[in-house]
Design a protein around this motif. Structure first.
Motif, PDB file in Angstrom:
ATOM      1  N   UNK A  28       7.789  -7.360   5.504  1.00 19.18           N
ATOM      2  CA  UNK A  28       6.520  -7.015   6.153  1.00 19.18           C
ATOM      3  C   UNK A  28       6.751  -6.305   7.496  1.00 19.18           C
ATOM      4  N   UNK A  29       7.997  -5.861   7.738  1.00 17.09           N
ATOM      5  CA  UNK A  29       8.284  -5.196   9.029  1.00 17.09           C
ATOM      6  C   UNK A  29       7.401  -3.951   9.204  1.00 17.09           C
ATOM      7  N   UNK A  30       6.726  -3.872  10.324  1.00 14.05           N
ATOM      8  CA  UNK A  30       5.867  -2.719  10.608  1.00 14.05           C
ATOM      9  C   UNK A  30       4.425  -2.937  10.191  1.00 14.05           C
ATOM     10  N   UNK A  31       4.201  -3.937   9.348  1.00 14.66           N
ATOM     11  CA  UNK A  31       2.848  -4.172   8.835  1.00 14.66           C
ATOM     12  C   UNK A  31       1.877  -4.555   9.952  1.00 14.66           C
TER      13      UNK A  31
ATOM     14  N   UNK B 120       1.272  -3.057  12.439  1.00 11.12           N
ATOM     15  CA  UNK B 120       0.595  -1.862  12.936  1.00 11.12           C
ATOM     16  C   UNK B 120      -0.613  -1.467  12.083  1.00 11.12           C
ATOM     17  N   UNK B 121      -0.816  -2.183  10.988  1.00  8.85           N
ATOM     18  CA  UNK B 121      -1.971  -1.923  10.112  1.00  8.85           C
ATOM     19  C   UNK B 121      -3.151  -2.759  10.536  1.00  8.85           C
ATOM     20  N   UNK B 122      -4.321  -2.148  10.589  1.00  9.13           N
ATOM     21  CA  UNK B 122      -5.520  -2.956  10.818  1.00  9.13           C
ATOM     22  C   UNK B 122      -6.025  -3.557   9.502  1.00  9.13           C
ATOM     23  N   UNK B 123      -5.780  -2.867   8.404  1.00 10.67           N
ATOM     24  CA  UNK B 123      -6.275  -3.322   7.104  1.00 10.67           C
ATOM     25  C   UNK B 123      -5.190  -3.164   6.047  1.00 10.67           C
TER      26      UNK B 123
ATOM     27  N   UNK C 281      -4.367  -3.526   1.590  1.00  6.05           N
ATOM     28  CA  UNK C 281      -4.855  -3.736   0.227  1.00  6.05           C
ATOM     29  C   UNK C 281      -4.173  -4.963  -0.351  1.00  6.05           C
TER      30      UNK C 281
ATOM     31  N   UNK D 206      -9.627  -4.425  -0.120  1.00  6.26           N
ATOM     32  CA  UNK D 206      -9.130  -4.129   1.226  1.00  6.26           C
ATOM     33  C   UNK D 206      -9.579  -5.246   2.158  1.00  6.26           C
TER      34      UNK D 206
ATOM     35  N   UNK E 101      -0.272  -3.504   0.134  1.00  2.06           N
ATOM     36  CA  UNK E 101      -0.018  -2.131   0.567  1.00  2.06           C
ATOM     37  C   UNK E 101      -0.773  -1.879   1.867  1.00  2.06           C
ATOM     38  N   UNK E 102      -0.210  -1.059   2.755  1.00  2.00           N
ATOM     39  CA  UNK E 102      -0.984  -0.672   3.931  1.00  2.00           C
ATOM     40  C   UNK E 102      -2.181   0.168   3.507  1.00  2.00           C
ATOM     41  N   UNK E 103      -3.309  -0.016   4.194  1.00  2.00           N
ATOM     42  CA  UNK E 103      -4.474   0.846   3.985  1.00  2.00           C
ATOM     43  C   UNK E 103      -4.234   2.116   4.793  1.00  2.00           C
ATOM     44  N   UNK E 104      -4.218   3.255   4.133  1.00  2.45           N
ATOM     45  CA  UNK E 104      -3.987   4.527   4.817  1.00  2.45           C
ATOM     46  C   UNK E 104      -5.310   5.266   4.937  1.00  2.45           C
ATOM     47  N   UNK E 105      -5.922   5.244   6.116  1.00  2.87           N
ATOM     48  CA  UNK E 105      -7.271   5.816   6.239  1.00  2.87           C
ATOM     49  C   UNK E 105      -7.340   7.279   5.766  1.00  2.87           C
TER      50      UNK E 105
END
Lengths: 244, 244
Positions: free
Chosen positions: B49-52, B54-57, B59, B105, B137-141
């Motif tokens: 989960x490294x870097x996660x 930085x995600x606000x949202x 999936x 999400x 998965x990261x949510x990519x706006x």
């Protein structure tokens, strides 16, 4: 729930992307590339897609079939970070994941029911030809669209702003193959190349090098210099030629 | 790719929703209900989960585990269409699908790495307690958020605009259980009830009837009249009581 989770493809995609190299790294970037989702039996009924024509966009849940059996690791090196920085697999959209499921929102261009066949025409898909699809869902803007979401690592796509130029032979081939394939080939090539499929370490060194990408049954040779993206040659791919 | 697609849970969710009835029909509607995603071995590493953060949202791809083995049919009757109109399963977000994968999400509130355990705290999830998760998965706006998307069938959520009132006994129980559970129980109940979990044919008839929903270890009894949503009783659920 202790039983294993076994899924089966409900559809397969027919796309102009014949190899991984060159496919835009996110959906929606190359909108002139259309693809066709062919529902497979027993899922290929007009009933199963009733009402779907009211959707402008749909989710495709698919299998990264080219990556199945290649395993996963907790850390990945996303190309957009230059290939150096490591990121957790769950913080990335890398195809090498524990369960290799991909998620793409695509534009639904049309639905065709021809006898017992059901086809969905879509655009903006970033899927390799023959990719198996395990689910299709309507895109629900009120719950799926989160413009307020933030992810600093991937704030936006860096598209190449250089013009795309075609050599004289490439230009002649372009016209010939556009007519034969009935595809907006020039626009497709420009969109794909502006996404800059070069590996990050090549971009940094700015080396002069010729690359090839496969679109439809074609091998397209191109290079990048300071002034332009130059398409030098467009030929039928030898493999496809043999099969034809 | 002819081998079967076998997936395994990478995580499990711990949520206050203990039964299907009452869960908001889309994510993001009941934001005060938090849930915890517990990564399972061998996926429970801080690296994964490294870097996660930085995600606000993110999936959550999950399995509709309560619906597995119940089969699918090409047509479904979505509750939001009053239970009368039939829609293709692929034009719906029904849990009864060929491959029972769900997609939500959620807001990422925090990441906790405690020894060899990794927990993600999320809000807005519409997942039943103990639901197995197969991907994060990261949510990519820039690629996932399509505010221009349209789906006329589901233009928006009809929330009940009635006030939520608590009987004297319910109010006393509310305070007691809020403190014990350390949960914003009043807000959670109000959000869930405003989504109006009643079956469509009950709404149309406007019958006076008492319903129960289970949140955390509680059974919450409520009814709807022309003036208000009235919560009459809040009790420890007998099943949970026995287990305690």
């Amino acid at each position: 729930m202790s039983s294993p989770l076994v899924f089966e493809p409900i559809a397969i995609i027919h796309s102009g992307y014949k190899e991984k190299f060159g496919i835009p790294r996110q959906p929606g970037l190359a909108v002139s590339m259309t693809a066709t989702v062919e529902l497979l039996p027993p899922y290929n009924s007009a009933d199963a897609v009733r009402g779907l024509e009211q959707c402008s966009h749909i989710w495709l849940l698919f299998i990264f079939s080219a990556c199945v059996d290649k395993g996963w690791s907790p850390l990945v090196r996303p190309p957009r970070l230059g290939g150096n920085e490591k990121l957790g697999v769950f913080a990335s959209r890398s195809p090498f994941r524990p369960n290799p499921i991909g998620l793409s929102p695509v534009k639904l261009e049309g639905i065709r029911c021809e006898g017992s066949q059901v086809f969905l025409d879509v655009s903006g898909a970033d899927l390799l030809d023959q990719t198996p699809i395990v689910d299709i869902k309507p895109y629900l803007p009120y719950s799926d669209s989160l413009p307020q979401a933030e992810y600093d690592i991937a704030p936006q796509i860096d598209m190449l702003k250089l013009p795309v130029q075609f050599s004289a032979t490439a230009q002649a081939a372009l016209e010939r193959h556009s007519n034969r394939l009935k595809q907006p080939l020039q626009q497709q090539i420009e969109e794909v190349l502006r996404c800059d499929p070069r590996p990050a370490y090549h971009k940094q060194k700015a080396q002069q090098r010729t690359y090839g990408i496969r679109l439809h049954d074609l091998n397209i040779r191109w290079e990048v210099n300071a002034q332009a993206i130059l398409v030098s040659q467009i030929d039928i791919n030898p493999d496809d030629d043999l099969k034809a």
